[in-house]
Design an enzyme around this catalytic site. Structure first.
Site, mmCIF file in Angstrom:
data_model
loop_
_atom_site.group_PDB
_atom_site.id
_atom_site.type_symbol
_atom_site.label_atom_id
_atom_site.label_comp_id
_atom_site.label_asym_id
_atom_site.label_seq_id
_atom_site.Cartn_x
_atom_site.Cartn_y
_atom_site.Cartn_z
ATOM 1 N N THR A 108 0.835 -1.205 0.000
ATOM 2 C CA THR A 108 0.000 0.000 0.000
ATOM 3 C C THR A 108 0.865 1.249 0.000
ATOM 4 O O THR A 108 0.634 2.185 -0.776
ATOM 5 C CB THR A 108 -0.952 0.004 1.211
ATOM 6 O OG1 THR A 108 -1.938 -1.016 1.042
ATOM 7 C CG2 THR A 108 -1.665 1.345 1.343
ATOM 8 N N GLN A 217 0.422 -9.363 -5.692
ATOM 9 C CA GLN A 217 -0.073 -10.731 -5.854
ATOM 10 C C GLN A 217 0.740 -11.535 -6.864
ATOM 11 O O GLN A 217 0.444 -12.717 -7.085
ATOM 12 C CB GLN A 217 -1.542 -10.696 -6.297
ATOM 13 C CG GLN A 217 -2.490 -10.069 -5.306
ATOM 14 C CD GLN A 217 -2.730 -10.930 -4.075
ATOM 15 O OE1 GLN A 217 -2.422 -12.110 -4.059
ATOM 16 N NE2 GLN A 217 -3.285 -10.335 -3.035
ATOM 17 N N GLY A 238 5.526 -8.185 1.527
ATOM 18 C CA GLY A 238 6.190 -9.306 2.190
ATOM 19 C C GLY A 238 5.246 -10.413 2.608
ATOM 20 O O GLY A 238 5.545 -11.599 2.442
ATOM 21 N N THR A 277 13.831 4.683 10.384
ATOM 22 C CA THR A 277 14.714 3.560 10.690
ATOM 23 C C THR A 277 14.160 2.273 10.098
ATOM 24 O O THR A 277 12.990 1.940 10.287
ATOM 25 C CB THR A 277 14.868 3.392 12.213
ATOM 26 O OG1 THR A 277 15.396 4.599 12.764
ATOM 27 C CG2 THR A 277 15.801 2.232 12.547
ATOM 28 N N CYS A 367 -9.293 -6.015 2.007
ATOM 29 C CA CYS A 367 -9.399 -4.601 2.348
ATOM 30 C C CYS A 367 -10.833 -4.091 2.285
ATOM 31 O O CYS A 367 -11.144 -3.043 2.826
ATOM 32 C CB CYS A 367 -8.515 -3.778 1.422
ATOM 33 S SG CYS A 367 -6.771 -4.211 1.537
#
Length: 441
Positions: A108, A217, A238, A277, A367
Site C-alpha cells: 500500500t 499478488q 512481504g 529507521t 481490504c
C-alpha cells in the site's frame, strides 16, 4: 522425488503429502502446526510465515538488534549487512539491481509512493498531467488516483474484458501528450487475472510514459523481469509470499532514472525516498522469503495448479451451474491458479461464508471484506449484482494439502446444495421458468 506437476492429483494420497510435496523439515512443521478443524483458503489476503523465514528473522529480534543506520559500531554494521543482503535477494527475484530496491511498510505504501511520487514530480513544472489505470485495481491504487484527481490530474480508468484483461489497443489510444504514468497491476487480487505486462511495458516505453505495476499478488509467484517487461516502478509485499507483515518494497528504475517526490520527510533513508529507521528483522524476513521463492517458485506453481484444478473439477462435477470468474487461459498465462473465484447463482456469498465457518474464505479483497457491496472487480467484468454477490474466492498456497482440497470441495458442495434448496428462485429456475422474463413488482 517427483515434483507436484508429475503427480496425478486424483491419485494423490493425503497421508503421503509430505513425501510428495517437500522433503524439507520446515514445510512439514508448517503443515503440522495448523489446526485440523480449521482450513485456511485465503492466501490472497495473507500467507503464514514460512518456518525458514522465521528462523532467519529471530536473531535480529534478540541478538543482532543494532540500528542499520548506526555506522560507528559492529552492531550497526551487522544489521546494515543483513539489510543489504535482503535488498539483493529481493532484487534478484525481479531481475533488478539492489540499488533499485526501496524498503517500505508494504505494498500500500509502495503504491502510494510510486503513484503520488511520480505524478508530483512530473507536475512540478505546472503542466497538466494525465494518468492511466484500470477499473479493477486494488483499492489503494484507485484511492490514490482519486486523490490525484482532487489535485487537478486527469485520470483514465480503462475497462477490462470478461476475463479481466485490458485491451492493448485501447491503452495505445488512451495515451496522450500529457500522459505521465500508466499503473496496472500484475495479478488481480480477486480473480487472479494476469495482465500482459511485457506488451504494456513496450507500449509505455515507445510513448515515453512511466509504467508502474502493483505486483503484490505476483511477486514470488510468477516470473517477473523488470527489464524485459520495461517496468519503471514495481510494488512488492512481504506477507503475500510467506514473509512477515509490515514490510514491502518498491522497485525504482535507475537507468533511465525515475524521479519521485517522497511521501514524508525525515532522516533521508532509502535514497531520500523513504525516511525512517529500517525494521531489520522484517526486512531480513522479506529477503529470505524472496530467496525461498527464487528456489521454489516453479515447484510451488506446479503444486498450486494441480490442487486448483482438482478443486475446480470437483466443484464443477458436483454442483450445477458453477461460474468461473476471470480467465482460464494458460498459454500465454492469463490466470494465477492459486486464486480461484467462483460464482454460485442463487446462493448469497455471505451466507455461504457463514455456512463454511471452519474454512477461511473470502468473497473479495480483504481490504473491502467488511462491505456488503458487490465486488467492483466482478462488476467490471460485466457480472450483474446478483452474480457478484454469489461469488467466493478460494485461495490456494504453498502449504495447502490434497486433504484440505477434498474437504473444502465436500463442505462447499453440501453448503451450496442446502442454500439452493432454500431458494425459491432456484426452484423456479429448475422448473424451467426464465427468471429474466418475470416482471417483479
Amino acid at each position: 522425488m517427483p515434483l507436484p506437476n508429475q503427480i496425478a492429483t486424483s491419485n494423490v494420497e493425503t497421508k503421503n503429502f509430505a513425501s510428495l510435496k517437500r522433503s524439507d523439515e520446515p514445510i512439514a512443521i508448517a503443515q503440522a502446526s495448523r489446526t485440523p478443524a480449521k482450513i485456511y483458503f485465503d492466501f490472497q489476503a495473507t500467507t503464514p510465515v514460512d518456518p525458514r523465514v522465521l528462523d532467519a528473522m529471530l536473531p535480529y529480534f534478540t541478538k543482532k538488534y543494532g540500528n542499520p543506520h548506526s555506522r560507528t559500531h559492529s552492531f550497526g554494521w551487522e544489521s546494515e549487512k543483513a539489510v543489504e543482503t535482503a535488498r539483493k535477494q529481493v532484487a534478484d527475484l525481479i531481475g533488478a539491481h539492489e540499488k533499485e530496491i526501496i524498503f517500505t511498510s508494504g505494498a500500500t505504501e509502495s503504491n502510494n509512493l510510486a503513484i503520488k511520487g511520480a505524478v508530483d514530480w512530473k507536475a512540478q513544472d505546472g503542466n497538466p498531467v494525465h494518468v492511466i489505470t484500470t477499473q479493477v485495481e486494488h483499492k489503494c491504487v484507485l484511492d490514490s488516483m482519486r486523490f490525484l484527481e482532487e489535485k487537478g490530474a486527469r485520470v483514465t480508468y480503462m475497462k477490462v474484458n470478461k476475463d479481466g484483461v485490458i485491451d492493448l489497443e485501447e491503452l495505445k489510444r488512451s495515451i496522450s501528450d500529457d500522459t505521465v504514468l500508466v499503473s496496472i497491476m500484475g495479478v488481480n487480487n480477486e480473480i487472479g487475472t494476469v495482465q500482459p505486462l511485457e506488451e504494456i511495458g513496450k507500449i509505455c516505453k515507445e510513448r515515453n510514459v512511466l509504467f508502474h505495476c502493483d505486483a503484490a499478488q505476483m511477486f514470488g509467484k510468477l516470473k517477473i523481469d523488470v527489464n524485459k517487461m520495461n517496468i519503471d516502478l514495481l510494488s512488492i509485499s512481504g506477507h503475500k509470499i510467506y514473509g512477515p507483515k509490515g514490510v514491502g518494497a518498491l522497485y525504482v528504475r535507475r537507468r533511465p532514472r525515475v524521479r519521485l517526490v517522497p511521501l514524508f520527510s525525515g532522516g533521508g533513508q532509502e535514497r531520500g525516498l523513504r525516511s525512517g529507521t529500517l525494521p531489520t528483522p522484517l526486512i531480513v524476513g522479506l529477503g529470505k522469503a524472496a530467496a525461498v521463492c527464487q528456489e521454489e517458485m516453479q515447484r510451488d506453481l506446479s503444486w498450486i495448479e494441480s490442487l486448483s484444478k482438482k478443486l475446480y473439477t470437483c466443484l464443477k462435477e458436483n454442483i450445477p451451474n458453477v461460474i468461473k470468474n476471470g480467465s482460464l487461459q494458460t498459454n500465454p498465462l492469463r490466470w494465477f491458479p492459486g486464486c480461484l473465484n467462483l460464482s454460485f447463482p442463487h446462493v448469497e456469498g455471505e451466507g455461504l461464508l457463514m455456512a463454511l465457518k471452519n474454512i477461511a474464505l473470502s468473497s473479495g479483497s480483504a481490504c473491502t471484506s467488511a462491505s456488503l457491496e458487490p465486488s467492483y472487480v466482478l462488476r467490471a467484468l460485466g457480472n450483474d449484482d446478483e452474480l457478484a454477490h454469489s461469488s467466493i474466492r478460494f485461495g490456494i498456497g504453498r502449504f495447502t494439502t490434497p486433504c484440505e482440497i477434498k474437504e473444502v470441495a465436500k463442505q462447499t458442495t453440501s453448503a451450496v446444495k442446502k442454500l439452493r434448496d432454500m431458494s425459491p428462485l432456484y426452484e423456479m429456475e429448475q422448473e424451467g421458468i426464465d427468471l429474466k422474463t418475470i416482471k417483479w413488482t
